[in-house]
Each structure stands twice: as C-alpha cells, then as structure tokens.
Enzyme design. Sequence first.
Site, mmCIF file in Angstrom:
data_model
loop_
_atom_site.group_PDB
_atom_site.id
_atom_site.type_symbol
_atom_site.label_atom_id
_atom_site.label_comp_id
_atom_site.label_asym_id
_atom_site.label_seq_id
_atom_site.Cartn_x
_atom_site.Cartn_y
_atom_site.Cartn_z
ATOM 1 N N GLU A 67 35.578 16.121 97.336
ATOM 2 C CA GLU A 67 34.531 15.689 98.268
ATOM 3 C C GLU A 67 33.466 14.862 97.544
ATOM 4 O O GLU A 67 32.934 13.896 98.092
ATOM 5 C CB GLU A 67 33.909 16.910 98.948
ATOM 6 C CG GLU A 67 34.900 17.569 99.912
ATOM 7 C CD GLU A 67 34.395 18.876 100.484
ATOM 8 O OE1 GLU A 67 33.927 19.724 99.693
ATOM 9 O OE2 GLU A 67 34.463 19.062 101.706
ATOM 10 N N GLU B 62 40.416 24.637 100.225
ATOM 11 C CA GLU B 62 39.531 25.608 100.881
ATOM 12 C C GLU B 62 40.311 26.558 101.783
ATOM 13 O O GLU B 62 39.980 27.743 101.899
ATOM 14 C CB GLU B 62 38.451 24.873 101.706
ATOM 15 C CG GLU B 62 37.406 24.135 100.882
ATOM 16 C CD GLU B 62 37.817 22.733 100.443
ATOM 17 O OE1 GLU B 62 39.002 22.346 100.605
ATOM 18 O OE2 GLU B 62 36.947 22.023 99.907
ATOM 19 N N ALA C 251 33.922 23.573 94.365
ATOM 20 C CA ALA C 251 32.680 24.343 94.369
ATOM 21 C C ALA C 251 32.891 25.585 93.517
ATOM 22 O O ALA C 251 34.025 26.065 93.381
ATOM 23 C CB ALA C 251 32.345 24.750 95.802
ATOM 24 N N GLY D 51 35.426 20.709 96.511
ATOM 25 C CA GLY D 51 34.152 19.993 96.385
ATOM 26 C C GLY D 51 34.220 18.853 95.380
ATOM 27 O O GLY D 51 33.448 17.893 95.467
HETATM 28 N N1 COA Z 1 34.964 28.015 90.781
HETATM 29 C C1 COA Z 1 34.649 28.843 89.794
HETATM 30 N N2 COA Z 1 35.367 28.961 88.657
HETATM 31 C C2 COA Z 1 36.464 28.191 88.552
HETATM 32 C C3 COA Z 1 36.850 27.298 89.551
HETATM 33 C C4 COA Z 1 36.047 27.222 90.711
HETATM 34 N N3 COA Z 1 36.329 26.373 91.710
HETATM 35 N N4 COA Z 1 37.988 26.689 89.156
HETATM 36 C C5 COA Z 1 38.285 27.171 87.950
HETATM 37 N N5 COA Z 1 37.375 28.086 87.574
HETATM 38 C C6 COA Z 1 37.323 28.863 86.326
HETATM 39 C C7 COA Z 1 38.339 29.980 86.303
HETATM 40 O O1 COA Z 1 37.852 31.118 86.996
HETATM 41 C C8 COA Z 1 38.466 30.198 84.820
HETATM 42 O O2 COA Z 1 37.336 30.899 84.370
HETATM 43 P P1 COA Z 1 37.526 32.173 83.332
HETATM 44 O O3 COA Z 1 38.166 31.550 82.124
HETATM 45 O O4 COA Z 1 36.124 32.628 83.101
HETATM 46 O O5 COA Z 1 38.419 33.128 84.044
HETATM 47 C C9 COA Z 1 38.362 28.798 84.241
HETATM 48 O O6 COA Z 1 37.703 28.024 85.248
HETATM 49 C C10 COA Z 1 39.698 28.151 83.962
HETATM 50 O O7 COA Z 1 40.476 28.181 85.139
HETATM 51 P P2 COA Z 1 41.949 28.832 85.225
HETATM 52 O O8 COA Z 1 42.172 29.236 86.652
HETATM 53 O O9 COA Z 1 42.112 29.884 84.192
HETATM 54 O O10 COA Z 1 42.849 27.571 84.854
HETATM 55 P P3 COA Z 1 44.371 27.307 85.297
HETATM 56 O O11 COA Z 1 44.827 26.161 84.493
HETATM 57 O O12 COA Z 1 45.148 28.575 85.255
HETATM 58 O O13 COA Z 1 44.268 26.864 86.850
HETATM 59 C C11 COA Z 1 43.356 25.659 88.738
HETATM 60 C C12 COA Z 1 43.608 25.671 87.208
HETATM 61 C C13 COA Z 1 42.510 24.441 89.042
HETATM 62 C C14 COA Z 1 44.692 25.566 89.488
HETATM 63 C C15 COA Z 1 42.631 26.964 89.144
HETATM 64 O O14 COA Z 1 41.514 27.140 88.289
HETATM 65 C C16 COA Z 1 42.117 26.971 90.577
HETATM 66 O O15 COA Z 1 42.900 27.119 91.504
HETATM 67 N N6 COA Z 1 40.777 26.828 90.754
HETATM 68 C C17 COA Z 1 40.145 26.917 92.023
HETATM 69 C C18 COA Z 1 40.365 25.676 92.812
HETATM 70 C C19 COA Z 1 39.729 25.782 94.177
HETATM 71 O O16 COA Z 1 40.142 26.549 95.025
HETATM 72 N N7 COA Z 1 38.717 24.954 94.393
HETATM 73 C C20 COA Z 1 38.097 24.779 95.673
HETATM 74 C C21 COA Z 1 36.954 25.660 95.855
HETATM 75 S S1 COA Z 1 36.318 25.397 97.495
#
Ligand code: COA
Length: 260
Positions: free
Chosen positions: A114, A134, A67, A111
């Site tokens: 999911e 989450e 999400a 999500g």
């Molecule tokens: N919601 C909003 N933005 C997200 C996102 C999410 N779930 N997942 C990634 N992004 C965005 C980042 O904020 C970043 O945006 P920016 O460039 O404007 O800062 C962009 O996507 C790239 O992500 P980044 O974190 O820089 O890539 P990474 O390779 O360093 O890490 C992940 C990849 C997937 C490990 C990391 O993005 C992450 O942990 N995301 C969240 C996952 C999460 O908790 N999802 C469940 C939500 S309930």
Amino acid sequence: MADYQTITLDRRGSVAVITINRPDKLNALNSQVHIEGVDALDELRTDDAIRVVVITGAGEKAFIAGADISEFAEHTAITQRNSFQERTLFNTIDTFPKPVIAMINGFCLGGGNELALACDMRIGSETARFSQPEINLGIICGGGGTQRLTRLIGEGRAMEMCLSGDMIDAPTAHKFGLLNHVFPADQLEAETLRIAAKIAEKAPIALQLTKEAVKFASKSNLDEGLRREVDLFALCFSTEDKAEGVAAFLEKRKPVFKGK
Ligand code: COA
C-alpha cells in the site's frame, strides 16, 4: 536534521533516499515509522535542493513486510481507525509535492504494498514479491489496497490479490503494471537512482503539477480532469522555468530549471 530511530534519510545530490530501517522485523510499518517517515517528508518538502524522493527498505530480504502485526493486537476498532486517519505515510506520500519512487528490494506485502502504491512509480528487483495478505489475518486492506491497487491494475487482478492473499512475483507485478521497471537485485539501486536523477533534472513546479494532474485522473470524471489539466498547464505559464524551457529549446541548448 532530526534524529530518526526507525528510518534513515540520505541526500544523494538532488535525490533523497528514505530507508525504512527495521530489517529484523522485515521493515514492518509500526506507528513510529509512520511518524518518522512523515517528519522526514516534511523536512524534504521545503528543501529546494531535493527534487525527487526514493523510499526503500533496509536489508536484502524485504522492502516492507506490511503493517506491524504486533500493533494490531493492541488496537481496538476506534484506535485502529484513528491511527489510519492521522497523518499516515500513505496519504503524505500521495499528496507530497515532489515525485516519490518506491525502490522495492524484496517482500512488498500488505501495508508495504500500500505504501508502494501511494508512491508515484515503483521499481523492483527480480526477487521482489507482492501481496495483500490481510485476508489471512481475518481483516481487509486499510491503507489504500482496495482502492489504489484497483485503480492501478484493474478490478479483476486487484480482487484476486485481496481475496486470495497470494504472492505474485516481480515479472507478474511488471506485467500487471504494478511495477514500472524490474532490475536484477544488484542493479536495483543504481538503476533507480539513475531514473530518479533524470527526473530530478526537470522543472520542479512542472513535476509537482504533473503529479497533481495525473493523480486527479483517478479522482475525477474526464471533463473535470481535462479542466483541471488545462488550469495547471496554464499555471506553468506563470513560471520562470517555462520561460527558460522554451528559450532553451529555441536557442538549442539544455535548460537550467530553478523551480521558480
Ligand atoms: N509485523 C510484525 N513483525 C513482522 C512482520 C509484520 N508484518 N513481518 C515479519 N515480521 C517479523 C517476524 O515476526 C520475525 O520477527 P522475530 O524474528 O522477532 O520472530 C521477523 O520479522 C522475521 O520474519 P520471519 O517470519 O521469521 O521471516 P520468514 O522469512 O520466515 O517469513 C514472511 C517472511 C514475509 C513470509 C513472513 O514474515 C510474513 O508472513 N510476515 C507477515 C506478512 C503480513 O501478513 N503482512 C501484512 C500485515 S497486514
């Protein structure tokens, strides 16, 4: 055809491909993706030429990284509850009358996982990674993670994924039954479309009723489920496709199903 901003919709013969198209945000699911995804499925629902839907994420890095966390920052308890009770992609996919296949090309988180769980089959690349993170945000799954994941892979495995938030790799997801198939990244699309096209040749009404019957198995006890199955089985006997399928077998030819 609608003009979508956050998704793309391509028709490849009898298979439609919906791509979540926010690669700069790792295809995170914001409310617009839900709205447009549901609209696209509505468009495909009544399109008789389309028999199977594939959902994937744009770019090489992510299927869907969950999400959109920036929207969580804006929500109160009640607005968040309402947004997940409205027509979400999760529930629309679940009850969609045609098979929906998740083609998982990278991070499949929160999500995103999911959404994949709401699909009827999941096909992943060797580089795909899965988690329900989450818990790391101080919240729990809200799009079916605790329910559909548990039904699919069992309580112990689902519990560990949801309690730890740890990622699992594609071979582990395959071993757990979360993935139906795993392919090298450069073969994922061709192999998924091959599997989708093969299913798309089957009788559409029988596909719909199969989906309904299999989904009912996790909502009912065995007696109710067996009763529902025999009712849906009998319903097939009212279709032209049943007559065609049986005649084609007896005449030793390939059936041509029309969805009637
Ligand atoms: N919601 C909003 N933005 C997200 C996102 C999410 N779930 N997942 C990634 N992004 C965005 C980042 O904020 C970043 O945006 P920016 O460039 O404007 O800062 C962009 O996507 C790239 O992500 P980044 O974190 O820089 O890539 P990474 O390779 O360093 O890490 C992940 C990849 C997937 C490990 C990391 O993005 C992450 O942990 N995301 C969240 C996952 C999460 O908790 N999802 C469940 C939500 S309930």
